[in-house]
Design a protein around this motif. Structure first.
Motif, PDB file in Angstrom:
ATOM      1  N   ILE A 168       0.843  -1.196   0.000  1.00  0.00           N
ATOM      2  CA  ILE A 168       0.000   0.000   0.000  1.00  0.00           C
ATOM      3  C   ILE A 168       0.879   1.248   0.000  1.00  0.00           C
ATOM      4  N   ASP A 169       0.517   2.186  -0.834  1.00  0.00           N
ATOM      5  CA  ASP A 169       1.265   3.453  -0.877  1.00  0.00           C
ATOM      6  C   ASP A 169       1.130   4.153   0.474  1.00  0.00           C
ATOM      7  N   ARG A 170       2.262   4.421   1.113  1.00  0.00           N
ATOM      8  CA  ARG A 170       2.256   5.014   2.451  1.00  0.00           C
ATOM      9  C   ARG A 170       1.673   6.424   2.478  1.00  0.00           C
ATOM     10  N   ALA A 175      -1.993  10.335   4.779  1.00  0.00           N
ATOM     11  CA  ALA A 175      -3.101  11.271   4.571  1.00  0.00           C
ATOM     12  C   ALA A 175      -4.265  10.938   5.492  1.00  0.00           C
ATOM     13  N   ALA A 176      -4.563   9.631   5.660  1.00  0.00           N
ATOM     14  CA  ALA A 176      -5.636   9.243   6.574  1.00  0.00           C
ATOM     15  C   ALA A 176      -5.288   9.607   8.011  1.00  0.00           C
ATOM     16  N   ALA A 177      -4.017   9.441   8.370  1.00  0.00           N
ATOM     17  CA  ALA A 177      -3.606   9.800   9.729  1.00  0.00           C
ATOM     18  C   ALA A 177      -3.724  11.301   9.967  1.00  0.00           C
ATOM     19  N   ASN A 178      -3.443  12.094   8.949  1.00  0.00           N
ATOM     20  CA  ASN A 178      -3.566  13.541   9.094  1.00  0.00           C
ATOM     21  C   ASN A 178      -5.009  13.973   9.338  1.00  0.00           C
ATOM     22  N   PHE A 179      -5.948  13.220   8.767  1.00  0.00           N
ATOM     23  CA  PHE A 179      -7.361  13.533   8.977  1.00  0.00           C
ATOM     24  C   PHE A 179      -7.881  12.952  10.291  1.00  0.00           C
ATOM     25  N   GLY A 180      -7.059  12.186  10.992  1.00  0.00           N
ATOM     26  CA  GLY A 180      -7.439  11.645  12.284  1.00  0.00           C
ATOM     27  C   GLY A 180      -8.506  10.576  12.233  1.00  0.00           C
ATOM     28  N   VAL A 181      -8.518   9.770  11.160  1.00  0.00           N
ATOM     29  CA  VAL A 181      -9.533   8.729  11.045  1.00  0.00           C
ATOM     30  C   VAL A 181      -9.218   7.595  12.015  1.00  0.00           C
ATOM     31  N   THR A 182     -10.232   6.884  12.425  1.00  0.00           N
ATOM     32  CA  THR A 182     -10.053   5.753  13.327  1.00  0.00           C
ATOM     33  C   THR A 182      -9.493   4.551  12.564  1.00  0.00           C
ATOM     34  N   ARG A 183      -9.044   3.568  13.324  1.00  0.00           N
ATOM     35  CA  ARG A 183      -8.467   2.377  12.694  1.00  0.00           C
ATOM     36  C   ARG A 183      -9.508   1.643  11.852  1.00  0.00           C
ATOM     37  N   GLY A 184     -10.750   1.579  12.356  1.00  0.00           N
ATOM     38  CA  GLY A 184     -11.795   0.884  11.591  1.00  0.00           C
ATOM     39  C   GLY A 184     -12.085   1.574  10.273  1.00  0.00           C
ATOM     40  N   VAL A 185     -12.193   2.895  10.290  1.00  0.00           N
ATOM     41  CA  VAL A 185     -12.423   3.651   9.058  1.00  0.00           C
ATOM     42  C   VAL A 185     -11.226   3.522   8.124  1.00  0.00           C
ATOM     43  N   LEU A 186     -10.028   3.511   8.679  1.00  0.00           N
ATOM     44  CA  LEU A 186      -8.825   3.352   7.865  1.00  0.00           C
ATOM     45  C   LEU A 186      -8.846   2.026   7.123  1.00  0.00           C
ATOM     46  N   VAL A 191      -7.358   0.588   3.471  1.00  0.00           N
ATOM     47  CA  VAL A 191      -6.621  -0.670   3.379  1.00  0.00           C
ATOM     48  C   VAL A 191      -7.336  -1.672   2.489  1.00  0.00           C
ATOM     49  N   ILE A 192      -8.602  -1.948   2.796  1.00  0.00           N
ATOM     50  CA  ILE A 192      -9.316  -2.978   2.039  1.00  0.00           C
ATOM     51  C   ILE A 192      -9.453  -2.613   0.564  1.00  0.00           C
ATOM     52  N   PRO A 193      -9.857  -1.384   0.184  1.00  0.00           N
ATOM     53  CA  PRO A 193      -9.879  -1.062  -1.259  1.00  0.00           C
ATOM     54  C   PRO A 193      -8.522  -1.191  -1.934  1.00  0.00           C
TER      55      PRO A 193
END
Length: 205
Positions: A168-170, A175-186, A191-193
């Motif tokens: 997976i491209d880091r 970018a997801a971490a910068n938006f503060g998304v939860t692990r489940g949303v991540l 990850v899954i897509p």
């Protein structure tokens, strides 16, 4: 002017006919060699059986008539249904085990370091080599073929899913971490897509 239009229409029609003939010849050129090879193989098979008068090996026509008889009395459909049932159960179990396990191993470094050597040792073993153990453990019922299908499917799924997570491209994760998304949303949105193409490759293998 009318004569010119008629001549132009006739020329276009002639060109279309030539294009259609070339397309037909191209398709015939692709179909004839494999059909000729199949005919030669069937003819050779028939000649060998008739020449040797083998009581064991049937002629191609005997195979056709036998298949029709099995289809008429329902035996063929019964066996097809049983085979599809075994394949569906075995492959479904492999997906239920392999995909989550591959995601976990790809995401958690400790899980990858712990389980990857075991799977890499078991993965090259041919499913045929598992047949004696399957019969010894589960007998000759439906469980043995389901186990063999599971074994032949689960390792490619685990390896491909794990590889997909690792590739997976880091930038997406940062970018997801910068938006503060939860692990489940991540997992659901990133990850899954991203891993889905690798999962499909593992399912195809």
């Amino acid at each position: 002017l009318a004569a010119s239009e008629v001549a132009l229409a006739a020329l276009e029609a002639q060109q279309q006919d030539l294009h259609g003939d070339r397309h037909l010849n191209s398709r015939l050129g692709k179909l004839l060699p494999p059909l000729a090879l199949i005919a030669v193989v069937i003819g050779f098979w028939w000649w060998i059986v008739v020449h040797n008068e083998s009581p064991i090996f049937p002629t191609p026509w005997a195979v056709v008539t036998g298949t029709l008889e099995l289809a008429q009395d329902g035996t063929l459909w019964e066996h097809i249904t049983a085979s599809l049932y075994r394949v569906g159960i075995g492959f479904g179990l492999a997906m239920l085990v392999g995909i989550p396990l591959g995601l976990w191993m790809g995401w958690v470094g400790g899980a990858y370091r712990t389980f990857n050597p075991i799977f890499q040792m078991l993965r090259p073993i041919s499913p045929i080599a598992w047949i004696p153990l399957a019969i010894l453990w589960f007998g000759v019922g439906d469980v043995s073929p389901i186990f063999l299908i599971f074994i032949s499917s689960v390792f490619p799924l685990i390896v491909q899913t794990t590889s997909g997570v690792h590739t997976i491209d880091r930038r997406y994760l940062r970018a997801a971490a910068n938006f503060g998304v939860t692990r489940g949303v991540l997992f659901r949105r990133v990850v899954i897509p991203a891993v889905l193409p690798e999962i499909i490759i593992g399912m195809r293998i």
